[in-house]
Design an enzyme around this catalytic site. Structure first.
Site, short mmCIF file in Angstrom:
data_model
loop_
_atom_site.label_atom_id
_atom_site.label_comp_id
_atom_site.label_asym_id
_atom_site.label_seq_id
_atom_site.Cartn_x
_atom_site.Cartn_y
_atom_site.Cartn_z
N SER A 91 0.84 -1.19 -0.03
CA SER A 91 -0.11 -0.08 -0.04
C SER A 91 0.97 1.20 0.05
O SER A 91 1.75 1.46 1.00
CB SER A 91 -0.89 -0.10 1.23
OG SER A 91 -1.48 1.55 1.31
N GLY A 92 0.69 2.02 -1.00
CA GLY A 92 1.46 3.32 -1.14
C GLY A 92 1.24 4.25 0.10
O GLY A 92 2.16 4.74 0.62
N GLY A 258 -1.91 4.76 -3.65
CA GLY A 258 -0.47 4.38 -4.15
C GLY A 258 -0.51 3.18 -5.05
O GLY A 258 0.16 3.24 -6.04
#
Length: 344
Positions: A91-92, A258
């Site tokens: 996960s960004g 992201g």
């Protein structure tokens, strides 16, 4: 009062998307890699995710991360991502929160004006460049693992919608991607509830009609989210677009997302619409922005891939200790369909 477990939590968000960072209280997590630890948390310690993210302590729009020591010789630290319905490989926005918390709380040393970090996520190593000033992380630029297209321009049948054209793309999570305009959406905040309802239906149909399996790690989940994409435009030579990612069990990502941005880069490149090194500004339904680019090209099994770079900023909003009272009837929380769309 006696607590049977206490977690030390730093509240944080990246461009509007919640990303709590658990910095203490979890204890040992078995496994050599972060993916191993992710699996152990999911199969043997899932009460932590439910405690932190489910009501009455959490909410459907909350995410969390557990900071853990890494066994990888190149990594400064590791982390496992917890979301309301899954443990994503990557996960960004959560990575931005983790990097910011690590540096601003002094867990890892900050060097101004730039601190370089290597973090181990369940997806693999993530190289991070943090711009820092006066003790504050002002930008986090992460280089993600490769992103690629599973399926392009496929038609699926969706209940109540008929035939919908989708692309299935991996960017650290796997997305059913659809042009918002095809379904009459402009990605306005007023459309958020309807986007969630339609997005969940599209995701379910895609799962049933377009099965996927990650070529290097079949344990990575398949399609779990829908991404609505807006039209492309150029401003002063820079490519811009909006998007809205519908995160299961049915709510809008508050940031530009992201992994969703990584997937968008892979799809744009596959269509010949963006070249490596070209800047792309991705805007969320809330108006926040990530600056994105393709750092290079790669391959993942049989798929042509891009190496995405995503930049944004995170902010710490609070520090607290979360405890479990042995007499509390909601030690692992609960969900209600008024906000969660479905009870979990």
């Amino acid at each position: 009062m006696r607590f049977k477990q206490v977690l030390s939590v730093v509240d944080c968000h990246a461009e509007g998307e919640s990303g709590k960072v658990i910095v203490g209280g979890v204890g040992q997590v078995a496994g050599h890699t972060m993916f191993d630890k992710r699996v152990h948390l999911e199969t043997h310690m899932d009460h932590i995710r439910k405690l932190v993210l489910f009501e009455p302590r959490g909410a459907v729009w909350h995410n969390a991360n557990i900071i853990l020591p890494s066994n990888h010789p190149e990594a400064d630290m590791g982390y496992v991502i917890l979301e309301t319905t899954e443990y994503p490989a990557m996960s960004g926005s959560n990575t931005m929160c983790v990097a910011t918390v690590l540096l601003e709380t002094g867990i890892l040393p900050m060097h101004e004006p730039v601190t370089q970090l290597t973090l181990e996520s369940p997806a693999g190593l993530i190289r991070v460049r943090c711009e820092c000033k006066d003790g504050k992380v002002t930008s986090v630029r992460l280089v993600n693992q490769p992103a690629f297209c599973y399926h392009r321009d496929c038609n699926i049948e969706v209940t109540g919608l008929g035939t919908v054209r989708v692309d299935i793309v991996y960017g650290g999570m796997t997305y059913a991607m659809v042009e918002a305009a095809d379904l009459g959406f402009s990605i306005a905040p007023s459309e958020a509830r309807e986007l969630c309802d339609v997005g969940q239906r599209i995701k379910q149909a895609a799962v049933e009609q377009l099965p996927v399996e990650h070529p290097l790690n079949p344990a990575i989940p398949g399609i779990t989210n829908t991404e609505f994409t807006g039209p492309l435009r150029r401003e002063n030579g820079v490519l811009h677009s909006k998007n809205c990612v519908v995160v299961s069990p049915g709510r809008c990502d508050r940031s530009p997302c992201g992994t969703g941005s990584s997937a968008r880069l892979a799809l744009l490149h596959a269509r010949g619409l963006i070249a490596p090194g070209e800047s792309f500004i991705h805007e969320s339904i809330t108006g926040s922005r990530f600056t994105c680019s393709i750092d290079g090209l790669s391959e993942v099994g049989p798929y042509a891939a891009v190496i995405p770079a995503i930049a944004g900023q995170a902010w710490i909003t609070g520090f607290y200790q979360m405890g479990i009272d042995p007499t509390d009837p909601y030690q692992t929380g609960f969900t209600l369909s008024d906000t969660w769309m479905e009870s979990i």
